[in-house]
Design an enzyme around this catalytic site. Structure first.
Site, PDB file in Angstrom:
ATOM      1  N   ASP A 290       0.863  -1.537  -0.342  1.00 13.53           N
ATOM      2  CA  ASP A 290       0.359   0.068   0.323  1.00 13.53           C
ATOM      3  C   ASP A 290       0.527   1.176   0.346  1.00 13.53           C
ATOM      4  O   ASP A 290       0.451   2.175  -0.270  1.00 13.53           O
ATOM      5  CB  ASP A 290      -1.163  -0.069   1.336  1.00 13.53           C
TER       6      ASP A 290
ATOM      7  N   HIS B  51       6.590  -7.168  -2.014  1.00 15.07           N
ATOM      8  CA  HIS B  51       5.876  -7.699  -2.791  1.00 15.07           C
ATOM      9  C   HIS B  51       4.804  -6.957  -3.343  1.00 15.07           C
ATOM     10  O   HIS B  51       4.032  -7.193  -4.153  1.00 15.07           O
ATOM     11  CB  HIS B  51       4.542  -8.201  -1.336  1.00 15.07           C
TER      12      HIS B  51
ATOM     13  N   ASP C 226      -3.869 -11.937  17.948  1.00 18.16           N
ATOM     14  CA  ASP C 226      -3.462 -13.372  17.881  1.00 18.16           C
ATOM     15  C   ASP C 226      -2.042 -13.608  18.033  1.00 18.16           C
ATOM     16  O   ASP C 226      -1.237 -13.790  16.646  1.00 18.16           O
ATOM     17  CB  ASP C 226      -3.983 -13.626  16.703  1.00 18.16           C
TER      18      ASP C 226
ATOM     19  N   THR D 227       1.451  -9.780  11.465  1.00 25.55           N
ATOM     20  CA  THR D 227       1.779 -10.736  10.106  1.00 25.55           C
ATOM     21  C   THR D 227       0.928 -12.590  10.661  1.00 25.55           C
ATOM     22  O   THR D 227       1.931 -12.391  11.199  1.00 25.55           O
ATOM     23  CB  THR D 227       2.966 -10.632   9.096  1.00 25.55           C
TER      24      THR D 227
HETATM   25  C1  BV8 Z   1       7.160 -17.544  -4.213  1.00 25.88           C
HETATM   26  C2  BV8 Z   1       1.285  -9.026  -2.910  1.00 25.88           C
HETATM   27  C3  BV8 Z   1       8.886 -18.621  -5.274  1.00 25.88           C
HETATM   28  C4  BV8 Z   1      -0.180  -9.105  -3.698  1.00 25.88           C
HETATM   29  C5  BV8 Z   1       1.724 -11.669  -1.572  1.00 25.88           C
HETATM   30  C6  BV8 Z   1       2.340 -24.339  -0.365  1.00 25.88           C
HETATM   31  C7  BV8 Z   1       3.510 -24.261   1.240  1.00 25.88           C
HETATM   32  C8  BV8 Z   1       4.438 -22.847   1.907  1.00 25.88           C
HETATM   33  C9  BV8 Z   1       4.593 -22.119   0.108  1.00 25.88           C
HETATM   34  C10 BV8 Z   1       3.315 -21.945  -0.646  1.00 25.88           C
HETATM   35  C11 BV8 Z   1       3.225 -22.945  -0.573  1.00 25.88           C
HETATM   36  N1  BV8 Z   1       2.356 -22.721  -2.244  1.00 25.88           N
HETATM   37  C12 BV8 Z   1       3.067 -22.052  -2.845  1.00 25.88           C
HETATM   38  C13 BV8 Z   1       3.658 -20.647  -1.689  1.00 25.88           C
HETATM   39  C14 BV8 Z   1       4.940 -20.202  -1.851  1.00 25.88           C
HETATM   40  C15 BV8 Z   1       3.758 -18.809  -2.249  1.00 25.88           C
HETATM   41  C16 BV8 Z   1       3.104 -18.975  -0.968  1.00 25.88           C
HETATM   42  O1  BV8 Z   1       3.903 -18.755   0.493  1.00 25.88           O
HETATM   43  N2  BV8 Z   1       1.925 -19.629  -1.116  1.00 25.88           N
HETATM   44  C17 BV8 Z   1       0.888 -18.957   0.764  1.00 25.88           C
HETATM   45  C18 BV8 Z   1      -0.296 -18.740   0.181  1.00 25.88           C
HETATM   46  C19 BV8 Z   1       1.221 -20.912   1.088  1.00 25.88           C
HETATM   47  N3  BV8 Z   1       4.554 -17.803  -1.936  1.00 25.88           N
HETATM   48  C20 BV8 Z   1       4.766 -17.111  -2.916  1.00 25.88           C
HETATM   49  O2  BV8 Z   1       3.962 -17.883  -4.470  1.00 25.88           O
HETATM   50  C21 BV8 Z   1       6.489 -16.054  -3.273  1.00 25.88           C
HETATM   51  N4  BV8 Z   1       6.882 -16.499  -4.169  1.00 25.88           N
HETATM   52  O3  BV8 Z   1       7.918 -18.302  -3.748  1.00 25.88           O
HETATM   53  O4  BV8 Z   1       8.157 -17.689  -5.547  1.00 25.88           O
HETATM   54  C22 BV8 Z   1       9.370 -18.733  -7.052  1.00 25.88           C
HETATM   55  C23 BV8 Z   1      11.234 -19.102  -7.483  1.00 25.88           C
HETATM   56  C24 BV8 Z   1      11.503 -18.702  -8.323  1.00 25.88           C
HETATM   57  C25 BV8 Z   1      10.186 -18.609  -9.495  1.00 25.88           C
HETATM   58  C26 BV8 Z   1       9.079 -18.596  -9.123  1.00 25.88           C
HETATM   59  C27 BV8 Z   1       8.073 -18.460  -7.756  1.00 25.88           C
HETATM   60  C28 BV8 Z   1       5.791 -14.688  -3.462  1.00 25.88           C
HETATM   61  C29 BV8 Z   1       4.059 -14.857  -2.535  1.00 25.88           C
HETATM   62  C30 BV8 Z   1       3.638 -13.170  -2.708  1.00 25.88           C
HETATM   63  C31 BV8 Z   1       1.946 -13.032  -3.055  1.00 25.88           C
HETATM   64  N5  BV8 Z   1       1.705 -11.531  -2.548  1.00 25.88           N
HETATM   65  N6  BV8 Z   1       1.212  -9.932  -1.615  1.00 25.88           N
HETATM   66  C32 BV8 Z   1      -1.333  -7.955  -2.783  1.00 25.88           C
HETATM   67  O5  BV8 Z   1      -1.470  -7.502  -2.077  1.00 25.88           O
HETATM   68  O6  BV8 Z   1      -2.945  -7.829  -4.049  1.00 25.88           O
HETATM   69  S1  BV8 Z   1       0.739 -11.888  -0.610  1.00 25.88           S
HETATM   70  C33 BV8 Z   1       0.004 -10.775   0.426  1.00 25.88           C
HETATM   71  O7  BV8 Z   1      -1.000 -11.763   1.682  1.00 25.88           O
HETATM   72  C34 BV8 Z   1       0.720  -9.782   1.142  1.00 25.88           C
HETATM   73  O8  BV8 Z   1       1.243  -9.479   0.618  1.00 25.88           O
HETATM   74  C35 BV8 Z   1       0.723 -10.518   2.635  1.00 25.88           C
HETATM   75  O9  BV8 Z   1       1.832 -11.063   2.657  1.00 25.88           O
HETATM   76  C36 BV8 Z   1       0.315 -12.001   2.976  1.00 25.88           C
HETATM   77  C37 BV8 Z   1      -0.871 -11.813   3.674  1.00 25.88           C
HETATM   78  O10 BV8 Z   1      -0.257 -12.250   5.071  1.00 25.88           O
HETATM   79  P1  BV8 Z   1      -0.501 -11.281   6.333  1.00 25.88           P
HETATM   80  O11 BV8 Z   1       0.214  -9.937   6.006  1.00 25.88           O
HETATM   81  O12 BV8 Z   1       0.566 -11.775   7.087  1.00 25.88           O
HETATM   82  O13 BV8 Z   1      -1.774 -10.467   6.323  1.00 25.88           O
HETATM   83  P2  BV8 Z   1      -3.001 -11.685   6.909  1.00 25.88           P
HETATM   84  O14 BV8 Z   1      -3.813 -10.758   6.371  1.00 25.88           O
HETATM   85  O15 BV8 Z   1      -2.453 -12.847   6.416  1.00 25.88           O
HETATM   86  O16 BV8 Z   1      -2.699 -11.629   8.414  1.00 25.88           O
HETATM   87  C38 BV8 Z   1      -2.624 -10.250   9.002  1.00 25.88           C
HETATM   88  C39 BV8 Z   1      -2.530 -10.613  10.465  1.00 25.88           C
HETATM   89  O17 BV8 Z   1      -2.510  -9.580  11.673  1.00 25.88           O
HETATM   90  C40 BV8 Z   1      -2.737 -12.081  11.155  1.00 25.88           C
HETATM   91  O18 BV8 Z   1      -2.027 -12.428  11.849  1.00 25.88           O
HETATM   92  C41 BV8 Z   1      -3.632 -10.973  11.763  1.00 25.88           C
HETATM   93  O19 BV8 Z   1      -3.999 -11.768  13.328  1.00 25.88           O
HETATM   94  C42 BV8 Z   1      -3.078  -9.868  12.023  1.00 25.88           C
HETATM   95  N7  BV8 Z   1      -3.167  -8.542  12.716  1.00 25.88           N
HETATM   96  C43 BV8 Z   1      -5.349  -8.324  12.441  1.00 25.88           C
HETATM   97  N8  BV8 Z   1      -5.610  -7.132  12.617  1.00 25.88           N
HETATM   98  C44 BV8 Z   1      -4.205  -6.815  14.122  1.00 25.88           C
HETATM   99  C45 BV8 Z   1      -2.918  -7.811  13.567  1.00 25.88           C
HETATM  100  N9  BV8 Z   1      -1.904  -7.324  14.190  1.00 25.88           N
HETATM  101  C46 BV8 Z   1      -1.587  -6.255  14.940  1.00 25.88           C
HETATM  102  N10 BV8 Z   1      -2.388  -5.635  15.467  1.00 25.88           N
HETATM  103  C47 BV8 Z   1      -3.888  -5.804  14.505  1.00 25.88           C
HETATM  104  N11 BV8 Z   1      -4.810  -4.127  14.197  1.00 25.88           N
END
Ligand code: BV8
Ligand code: ZN
Length: 320
Positions: free
Chosen positions: A105, A122, A271, A244
């Site tokens: 953002d 990202h 959490d 995160t």
């Molecule tokens: C790659 C941009 C390799 C787009 C994003 C199976 C197992 C393991 C890994 C994988 C798998 N299958 C695929 C993979 C790899 C994959 C991955 O990790 N998938 C996940 C779903 C399992 N990763 C990838 O593909 C990455 N690339 O591995 O490349 C490669 C190498 C060579 C060639 C080709 C490929 C790329 C990953 C990037 C994806 N893009 N964003 C967009 O935003 O639209 S990721 C996107 O989701 C966000 O950017 C962010 O990173 C992610 C969400 O995570 P969080 O930020 O943690 O947010 P979330 O909502 O999950 O959690 C919020 C947290 O806040 C919670 O814990 C909550 O409790 C807490 N919270 C809430 N309120 C508060 C708070 N905390 C404090 N205060 C509050 N008030």
């Protein structure tokens, strides 16, 4: 009251190399979408299903409506006290500090975070890239909202509609959930079909433009990964894990790397596992609650606590 605060601040004064891993939770109370453990919703789609090259290939109009909504809400948002705290840390002369943000953002930069201490791993919603393999057009800081007239409706949609969202075999359709905050995902008004020629186009070769974010299945910017590895290889005394879920690779690997090299961990999340909250995990502090409330307070010995970092005001109460 946080019982670990005094102990954390005691140690903090002695630390010189700090890294922060930031996720969507830092801005949750700003109402911007979190992926909530990657089950975040936009209309009746899983956000994770829309943040992929396949989704864009199958239905660029749908994905551009999703990113138009994301751009619009990010432009409407303001950096909060959590962003301000990390920005202040980045400006200190006697601390080596690096922020790794997963958020796209641009709010860290808008909070004044020094760019050389920030990796937006990202990508950014406000960067546009040409999709043609023979064209290298990239545009940075494009904040036009909406990008084309056809996307205007997607930018403004905060209405709660019915569950009649568009059916699409490629993307999981989920039952509607009623949005709770004005910012949350727009209701399930049908997604418009937008012809490709009404979507953002490259000014150089007229091919379709895409958002400059890293989609699932795409590799992260090598320069960022190298910069982060260099920093951590030189030693990190502490990693701040801010809002995160730690579900996304490779970002989620940094906490273990710092810990395995003798660094400590401070978790800012609403959490957090009980044993961490109860102080049973060595070299790990827990600040359970809103990151934008606790981060500036925990870092106060280094950054001071002023209006900006305290986020003073009625909204900051009750976030503890
Ligand atoms: C790659 C941009 C390799 C787009 C994003 C199976 C197992 C393991 C890994 C994988 C798998 N299958 C695929 C993979 C790899 C994959 C991955 O990790 N998938 C996940 C779903 C399992 N990763 C990838 O593909 C990455 N690339 O591995 O490349 C490669 C190498 C060579 C060639 C080709 C490929 C790329 C990953 C990037 C994806 N893009 N964003 C967009 O935003 O639209 S990721 C996107 O989701 C966000 O950017 C962010 O990173 C992610 C969400 O995570 P969080 O930020 O943690 O947010 P979330 O909502 O999950 O959690 C919020 C947290 O806040 C919670 O814990 C909550 O409790 C807490 N919270 C809430 N309120 C508060 C708070 N905390 C404090 N205060 C509050 N008030
Ligand atoms: Zn082009």
């Amino acid at each position: 009251m946080n019982t670990q605060l005094a102990d954390f601040q005691e140690c903090l004064r002695l630390l010189r190399r700090i890294v922060a891993l930031v996720g969507a939770g830092i801005l949750a109370l700003l109402g911007l979408a979190t992926f909530r453990g990657l089950q975040g919703l936009w209309k009746n789609y899983n956000m994770i299903d829309l943040a992929t090259p396949d989704a864009f290939y199958v239905d660029p109009g749908l994905v551009w409506q999703f990113y138009t909504w994301r751009r619009h809400t990010a432009l409407q948002a303001r950096p909060n006290a959590g962003h301000a705290a990390l920005a202040k840390l980045s400006q200190l002369k006697d601390i080596e500090f690096l922020t790794i943000t997963q958020n796209v953002d641009g709010l860290s930069t808008r909070a004044g975070h020094r760019s050389r201490h920030l990796h937006e791993i990202h990508g950014l919603l406000f960067e546009l890239r040409c999709t043609s393999f023979t064209c290298s057009y990239v545009e940075k800081n494009n904040v036009k909202d909406p990008l084309t007239p056809a996307l205007a409706e997607a930018a403004e949609q905060f209405r709660h509609g019915d569950a009649s969202g568009k059916k699409s075999g490629e993307l999981k359709n989920l039952e509607s959930t009623s949005a709770t905050s004005p910012w949350s995902s727009p209701g399930f008004l049908p997604v418009r079909e937008i012809p490709v020629d009404e979507l953002p186009k490259c000014p150089v070769c007229l091919a379709l433009l895409r958002p400059g974010v890293v989609w699932f299945g795409e590799s992260l910017p090598v320069r960022a990964l190298d910069g982060i590895d260099d920093f951590i290889q030189q030693g990190a005394d502490l990693i701040l894990v801010v809002g995160t879920s730690g579900t996304v690779y490779p970002a989620n690997g940094y906490v273990d790397v710092v810990r395995s090299r003798g660094g400590s961990v401070a978790i800012f999340n609403t959490d957090i596992e009980d044993d961490v909250v109860e102080g049973k995990v060595p070299n790990t502090w827990a600040f359970k609650g809103d990151a934008a409330y606790w981060l500036p307070r925990a870092l106060a010995p280094l950054i001071g606590l002023d209006e900006e970092t305290s986020g003073a005001g009625p909204s900051s109460r009750g976030r503890e």
